[in-house]
Design a protein around this motif. Structure first.
Motif, PDB file in Angstrom:
ATOM      1  N   THR A  12      13.487   4.256  -7.738  1.00  0.00           N
ATOM      2  CA  THR A  12      14.697   4.991  -7.395  1.00  0.00           C
ATOM      3  C   THR A  12      14.892   4.958  -5.881  1.00  0.00           C
ATOM      4  N   PRO A  13      16.108   5.210  -5.396  1.00  0.00           N
ATOM      5  CA  PRO A  13      16.319   5.296  -3.953  1.00  0.00           C
ATOM      6  C   PRO A  13      15.435   6.361  -3.304  1.00  0.00           C
ATOM      7  N   ALA A  14      15.188   7.459  -4.011  1.00  0.00           N
ATOM      8  CA  ALA A  14      14.325   8.506  -3.459  1.00  0.00           C
ATOM      9  C   ALA A  14      12.895   8.011  -3.315  1.00  0.00           C
ATOM     10  N   GLN A  15      12.424   7.250  -4.294  1.00  0.00           N
ATOM     11  CA  GLN A  15      11.078   6.683  -4.195  1.00  0.00           C
ATOM     12  C   GLN A  15      10.983   5.694  -3.048  1.00  0.00           C
ATOM     13  N   PHE A  37       0.818  -1.211   0.000  1.00  0.00           N
ATOM     14  CA  PHE A  37       0.000   0.000   0.000  1.00  0.00           C
ATOM     15  C   PHE A  37       0.852   1.261   0.000  1.00  0.00           C
ATOM     16  N   ALA A  38       1.959   1.255   0.727  1.00  0.00           N
ATOM     17  CA  ALA A  38       2.846   2.423   0.707  1.00  0.00           C
ATOM     18  C   ALA A  38       3.439   2.611  -0.680  1.00  0.00           C
ATOM     19  N   TYR A  39       3.721   1.525  -1.352  1.00  0.00           N
ATOM     20  CA  TYR A  39       4.297   1.551  -2.699  1.00  0.00           C
ATOM     21  C   TYR A  39       3.371   2.272  -3.675  1.00  0.00           C
ATOM     22  N   THR A  40       2.060   2.162  -3.446  1.00  0.00           N
ATOM     23  CA  THR A  40       1.083   2.768  -4.364  1.00  0.00           C
ATOM     24  C   THR A  40       0.466   4.042  -3.786  1.00  0.00           C
ATOM     25  N   GLY A  41       1.179   4.679  -2.854  1.00  0.00           N
ATOM     26  CA  GLY A  41       0.808   6.026  -2.430  1.00  0.00           C
ATOM     27  C   GLY A  41      -0.063   6.167  -1.216  1.00  0.00           C
ATOM     28  N   HIS A  42      -0.339   5.075  -0.514  1.00  0.00           N
ATOM     29  CA  HIS A  42      -1.196   5.144   0.670  1.00  0.00           C
ATOM     30  C   HIS A  42      -0.393   5.443   1.931  1.00  0.00           C
ATOM     31  N   GLN A  43      -0.997   6.191   2.829  1.00  0.00           N
ATOM     32  CA  GLN A  43      -0.473   6.308   4.179  1.00  0.00           C
ATOM     33  C   GLN A  43      -0.880   5.045   4.936  1.00  0.00           C
ATOM     34  N   LEU A  63      12.244  -2.598   0.069  1.00  0.00           N
ATOM     35  CA  LEU A  63      12.217  -1.442  -0.830  1.00  0.00           C
ATOM     36  C   LEU A  63      13.609  -1.173  -1.397  1.00  0.00           C
ATOM     37  N   ASP A  64      14.618  -1.342  -0.565  1.00  0.00           N
ATOM     38  CA  ASP A  64      15.987  -1.134  -1.033  1.00  0.00           C
ATOM     39  C   ASP A  64      16.377  -2.161  -2.098  1.00  0.00           C
ATOM     40  N   VAL A  65      15.899  -3.392  -1.931  1.00  0.00           N
ATOM     41  CA  VAL A  65      16.164  -4.424  -2.937  1.00  0.00           C
ATOM     42  C   VAL A  65      15.531  -4.029  -4.270  1.00  0.00           C
ATOM     43  N   MET A  66      14.296  -3.527  -4.215  1.00  0.00           N
ATOM     44  CA  MET A  66      13.615  -3.108  -5.437  1.00  0.00           C
ATOM     45  C   MET A  66      14.348  -1.936  -6.099  1.00  0.00           C
ATOM     46  N   ALA A  67      14.870  -1.040  -5.263  1.00  0.00           N
ATOM     47  CA  ALA A  67      15.651   0.077  -5.804  1.00  0.00           C
ATOM     48  C   ALA A  67      16.938  -0.441  -6.431  1.00  0.00           C
ATOM     49  N   GLY A  68      17.565  -1.411  -5.792  1.00  0.00           N
ATOM     50  CA  GLY A  68      18.790  -1.981  -6.321  1.00  0.00           C
ATOM     51  C   GLY A  68      18.576  -2.695  -7.652  1.00  0.00           C
ATOM     52  N   LEU A  69      17.364  -3.219  -7.853  1.00  0.00           N
ATOM     53  CA  LEU A  69      17.040  -3.896  -9.103  1.00  0.00           C
ATOM     54  C   LEU A  69      16.577  -2.929 -10.184  1.00  0.00           C
ATOM     55  N   GLY A  70      16.444  -1.657  -9.816  1.00  0.00           N
ATOM     56  CA  GLY A  70      16.041  -0.653 -10.787  1.00  0.00           C
ATOM     57  C   GLY A  70      14.544  -0.489 -10.946  1.00  0.00           C
TER      58      GLY A  70
END
Length: 325
Positions: A67-70, A22-28, A57-64
Motif C-alpha cells: 500500500t502507499p502507506a507501507q 532490508f527496509a521492506y522487511t522491517g529493518h532500520q 517503492l512507489d512502483v511496487m505500491a502502484g503494482l499493488g
C-alpha cells in the motif's frame, strides 16, 4: 524482538537496492556515503539514492504489491548519512554491508572506516562480484567476522544472494548471515570463494555464446533474446541446470557436447570430466536412478506432474500457452 540495524556503505545502485530490501522487511537501515568528496556532492549522492529507493517503492505500491502507506513507512526506515555522521551510524549498526565500486583502493578505504567506527563484534560483509573474499578480509579487523554476500541486481527484487565465507570466517557468522538473509525474504546459497561464484560464472559463458551467435550471423539479436526468454527463461525458472541435465539425461548432454565440439571445432563445447565420469558409471540421470541427484526413491510420474503444473502456471502467467480449440 527488534530486528538488527543494517548499515550499507555505498549509496550506489547495489547499496540502494539492499537498503530497499532490508527496509521492506522491517529493518532500520543506515545508507552511508564514505567517499571522500565535498559535503555538497555527498549530500547530492544521498538525495539521489533516497529518491531512487522511494521511486522503487512507489512502483511496487502502484503494482499493488504494497500500500502507499507501507511504502512511506519503508522509506522512513532508511536514513542517509555522510561525513562525521557516518561514523556514528556505523557505531550503532548490528551488521555492516560494503557496497562501494569494484576498485580495490576504494574497498580498502571503506573497510578501514568500518573497522575504526563499527563495533568489533559486528559482522561485516562485502558485496563484491570481483575480488577474492580472503584478499578483502585482510582489510578488516577481526577477519573472522568477515564474509562475502554477492547480491544480484535489482537487489530489492532478485531473491538469490551468493554467500562466500573466507578462510578465517567464523561458521557462526556464516550461519547468522544466512538466517538474516532468509528473514529478509532472500534465498541465500553458500559457495566457496572462487572467481565468478555461481551465477556470474554461468552467466558469462551464456552471454558470450549469445554474442558469438549474433556475430557469426546464425541469428539476430532479437531472435537470440526471444529464444532465451521463451526457452531458458521458462524452463530454468522451474528446473535448476543440473536437475535439467538429470531430467533430460546426462547421456544426451554428453553426445550433444561432443557433436558441437567436433562440428564447430571449439573445445569449449567438450563435456567436462564430471559428465564423462557419470556417463562411464551409468549415472545418466532420472531414468538411470542416479545422476547429480539420487532418483532411485522418487516417483518420476509424480515428479513430472508437479513439474508440468509449475510450467503450465508460469506459461499461463506469461501468456505463452497456445489457445485450445
Amino acid at each position: 524482538m527488534s530486528k538488527p540495524v543494517i548499515a550499507v556503505v555505498g549509496p550506489g545502485r547495489m547499496g540502494r537496492g539492499m537498503a530497499h530490501a532490508f527496509a521492506y522487511t522491517g529493518h532500520q537501515v543506515r545508507l552511508i556515503d564514505v567517499k571522500p568528496r565535498p559535503a555538497e556532492a555527498a549530500q547530492q549522492a544521498l538525495v539521489q539514492a533516497r529518491g531512487e529507493v522511494v521511486r522503487s517503492l512507489d512502483v511496487m505500491a502502484g503494482l499493488g504489491a504494497i500500500t502507499p502507506a507501507q511504502a512511506a513507512a519503508m522509506a522512513a526506515r532508511i536514513v542517509t548519512l555522510a561525513g562525521d555522521a557516518a561514523d556514528a551510524a556505523l557505531a550503532e549498526a548490528d551488521i555492516v554491508f560494503e557496497a562501494v565500486p569494484e576498485v580495490m583502493a576504494l574497498k580498502q578505504a571503506a573497510f578501514a572506516r568500518v573497522s575504526a567506527a563499527a563495533r568489533p563484534d559486528v559482522p561485516v560483509s562485502s558485496t563484491t562480484s570481483t575480488f577474492n573474499v580472503d584478499a578483502l578480509a585482510a582489510f578488516v579487523t577481526r577477519p573472522e567476522r568477515f564474509l562475502n554476500t554477492h547480491w544480484l541486481n535489482p537487489a530489492f527484487l532478485i531473491p538469490l544472494v551468493e554467500v562466500s565465507p573466507g578462510a578465517a570466517t567464523d561458521p557462526a557468522v556464516t550461519a547468522g548471515m544466512l538466517q538474516l538473509l532468509r528473514s529478509a525474504g532472500k534465498v541465500p546459497v553458500e559457495c566457496k570463494a572462487a572467481p565468478g561464484f555461481i551465477v556470474p560464472r554461468i552467466q558469462a559463458l551464456a552471454m558470450n555464446e549469445a554474442a558469438r551467435i549474433v556475430s557469426e550471423g546464425v541469428a539476430t539479436a532479437e531472435a537470440v533474446d526471444t529464444a532465451t526468454r521463451v526457452a531458458f527463461g521458462t524452463r530454468f525458472a522451474i528446473l535448476g541446470l543440473l536437475e535439467f541435465i538429470d531430467y533430460g539425461g546426462g547421456d544426451i548432454l554428453y553426445y550433444a557436447s561432443n557433436y558441437l565440439k567436433d562440428s564447430l571445432g571449439e573445445e569449449r563445447f567438450a563435456p567436462p570430466e564430471v559428465i564423462v565420469d557419470n556417463m562411464q558409471q551409468g549415472r545418466t540421470g532420472a531414468r538411470a536412478g542416479a545422476g547429480f541427484y539420487d532418483w532411485a526413491s522418487r516417483d518420476l510420474t509424480d515428479y513430472q506432474r508437479e513439474l508440468f503444473a509449475k510450467l503450465f502456471d508460469l506459461l499461463g502467467h506469461l501468456k505463452l500457452l497456445p489457445t485450445p480449440s
